[in-house]
Design an enzyme around this catalytic site. Structure first.
Site, PDB file in Angstrom:
ATOM      1  N   ASN A 123      22.947  11.072 -21.932  1.00 13.46           N
ATOM      2  CA  ASN A 123      23.751  10.017 -22.555  1.00 13.46           C
ATOM      3  C   ASN A 123      24.718   9.334 -21.604  1.00 13.46           C
ATOM      4  O   ASN A 123      25.146   8.205 -21.856  1.00 13.46           O
ATOM      5  CB  ASN A 123      24.551  10.598 -23.725  1.00 13.46           C
ATOM      6  N   LYS A 175     -11.443   0.034  -7.601  1.00 11.14           N
ATOM      7  CA  LYS A 175     -11.092  -1.264  -8.179  1.00 11.14           C
ATOM      8  C   LYS A 175     -12.360  -1.961  -8.669  1.00 11.14           C
ATOM      9  O   LYS A 175     -13.430  -1.718  -8.114  1.00 11.14           O
ATOM     10  CB  LYS A 175     -10.390  -2.137  -7.127  1.00 11.14           C
ATOM     11  N   HIS A 294       0.645  10.595  -9.682  1.00 12.38           N
ATOM     12  CA  HIS A 294       0.998   9.182  -9.571  1.00 12.38           C
ATOM     13  C   HIS A 294       2.377   8.972 -10.180  1.00 12.38           C
ATOM     14  O   HIS A 294       2.737   9.634 -11.154  1.00 12.38           O
ATOM     15  CB  HIS A 294      -0.037   8.300 -10.277  1.00 12.38           C
ATOM     16  N   ARG A 295       3.144   8.042  -9.590  1.00 11.09           N
ATOM     17  CA  ARG A 295       4.521   7.829 -10.037  1.00 11.09           C
ATOM     18  C   ARG A 295       4.682   6.564 -10.881  1.00 11.09           C
ATOM     19  O   ARG A 295       5.748   5.942 -10.871  1.00 11.09           O
ATOM     20  CB  ARG A 295       5.456   7.791  -8.834  1.00 11.09           C
ATOM     21  N   SER A 379       0.063   4.223  -0.365  1.00 12.74           N
ATOM     22  CA  SER A 379      -0.949   3.446  -1.083  1.00 12.74           C
ATOM     23  C   SER A 379      -0.326   2.160  -1.593  1.00 12.74           C
ATOM     24  O   SER A 379       0.789   2.161  -2.095  1.00 12.74           O
ATOM     25  CB  SER A 379      -1.496   4.274  -2.259  1.00 12.74           C
TER      26      SER A 379
END
Length: 475
Positions: A123, A175, A294-295, A379
């Site tokens: 908080n 990709k 992965h972030r 990356s």
């Protein structure tokens, strides 16, 4: 009754509101080896003294609330309260301060990053007395870090599993990240691995969508990597993203990956959550799976200089929660990352002991007491011309991932992988021969391209591509 255990009940209770600094600002406090230490960048509201702002952070992230409560008398605040023990102005910034806060270890559940963050960054970040607040760094004491398993395996065990030494590992994100069928996806995986990459990767948002359900993707990717292994004689891997809408579904996907015999799975640790990530990390250690992290969503939390959480804190939290790889920026690519800052948290991921070094943004000396290290992953927007810089910046213990820099090759996926492998091997050889990659890197790539037509074609395509924008995350 000793002073250590004296309660307000024995001294008499006085209702009302008083300044936080009367209780939580303690400049004479000497920190304990077991304290969790935090460095906050504090921007107080106009009229709020920095001591009051720092004390408010310590109070609201530990035992305090906005008014005196009689139940304070039922415990020992001196034992449990957080303490703001030092404040310093931020050089070159108006009305910004670094407030150092010490938290007693008893405030935190053992082995729970979730509980640690719920207290320290809960908080308090919405507190009205603060215009902005950023957690810059944490010191995790050995007494607390030893309650965590940490990475499932670590750097040395991963190299032994893969039988790959003396160079960075090479990867590629498939990709387009969304829209391929499972069979076409598997075909791209095979071509990249056959061409010389060590890993291919699911993108962070590839989970189980209508165009490609997770089980189909896992099967075709497993077939691809086994075929590539048979043809190349090298151990290969594909980061199968186990991230899911529930922990139960995530674990089901990890179990299926183990049954397929693949070496590695993947998790989006911020969107998936620390509880899920720690559960998966424990499963991976018990079942021999490497864990790629992965972030995704990190920049929402860490990109603003005066509010949020710096990535070095998120990196430390990941090492505690568990992961064998984590994306860490590139310095030279399309994503945010200034060199000294990036190498600061890269060392916090890999090394056992890291000295305080404010020039790299490291506020505290950190001793991981032999917790396994995490491989940083570079990356995002990188290609063959970046290979010398990446090799020089990150060293051997890293993963260099070229998505568009592999699949965008004019001759196809396999030649794109060949180009990257040749470029990497040339850079490693040049470095081992004593050449300066920072100064001679382009010449090293040109020399290698004379005997590798795949590399020559890649060099021609990306010779003008640069991402030269000012970094936001600077010291």
């Amino acid at each position: 009754m000793s002073p250590k255990t004296e309660t307000k009940a024995s001294a008499g209770f006085k209702a009302g509101v008083k300044d936080y600094r009367l209780t939580y600002y303690t400049p004479d406090y000497e920190t304990l080896a077991t304290d969790i230490l935090a460095a906050f960048r504090v921007t107080p509201q106009p009229g709020v003294p920095p001591e009051e702002a720092g004390a408010a952070v310590a109070a609201e992230s530990s035992t305090g609330t906005w008014t005196t409560v009689w139940t304070d008398g039922l415990t020992s605040l001196d034992r449990y309260k957080g303490r703001c023990y030092h404040i310093e102005p931020v050089a070159g910034e108006e009305n910004q301060y670094i407030a150092y806060v010490a938290y007693p270890l008893d405030l935190f559940e053992e082995g729970s990053v979730t509980n640690m963050f719920t207290s320290i960054v809960g908080n308090v970040f919405g507190f009205k007395a603060l215009r902005a607040l950023r957690l810059e760094d944490l010191r995790i004491p050995p007494a607390y870090s030893k309650s965590f398993q940490g990475p499932p395996h670590g750097i040395q065990v991963e190299r032994d599993k893969l039988n790959k030494y003396g160079r960075p590992l090479l990867g590629c994100t498939i990709k387009p990240k969304l829209g391929l069928s499972a069979k076409n996806y598997g075909r791209a995986v095979y071509e990249c691995l056959r061409g010389g990459l060590d890993f291919t990767k699911d993108d962070e948002n590839v989970n189980s969508q209508p165009f490609m359900r997770w089980r189909d993707r896992f099967l075709f990717c497993a077939e691809a990597l086994y075929k590539a292994q048979a043809e190349t004689g090298e151990i290969k891997g594909h980061y199968l993203n186990a991230t899911a809408g529930t922990c139960e579904e995530m674990m089901k996907r990890a179990v299926f990956a183990r049954e397929l015999g693949v070496p590695i799975v993947m998790h989006d640790y911020l969107t998936g959550g620390f509880t899920a990530n720690t559960s998966l990390a424990h499963y991976c250690r018990d079942n021999g799976l490497l864990l790629h992290i992965h972030r995704a969503m990190h920049a929402v939390i860490d990109r603003q200089r005066n509010h949020g959480i710096h990535f070095r804190v998120l990196a430390k939290a990941l090492r505690m929660s568990g992961g064998d790889h984590i994306h860490a920026g590139t310095v030279v690519g399309k994503l945010e990352g200034e060199r000294d800052v990036t190498l600061g948290f890269v060392d916090l991921l890999r090394d056992d002991f890291i000295e305080k070094d404010r020039s790299r943004g490291i506020y505290f000396t950190q001793d991981w007491v032999s917790m396994p290290g995490v491989l940083p992953v570079a990356s995002g927007g990188i290609h063959v011309w970046h290979m010398p810089a990446l090799t020089e910046i990150f060293g051997d213990d890293s993963v260099l991932q070229f998505g568009g820099g592999t699949l965008g090759h004019p001759w196809g996926n396999a030649p794109g992988a060949v180009a990257n492998r040749v470029a990497l091997e040339a850079c490693v050889q040049a470095r081992n021969e004593g050449r300066d990659l920072a100064r001679e890197g382009n010449e090293v790539i040109r020399e290698a391209s004379r005997w590798s037509p795949e590399l020559a074609a890649a060099c021609e395509v990306w010779k003008e591509i640069k991402f030269e924008f000012e970094a936001m995350d600077v010291l």
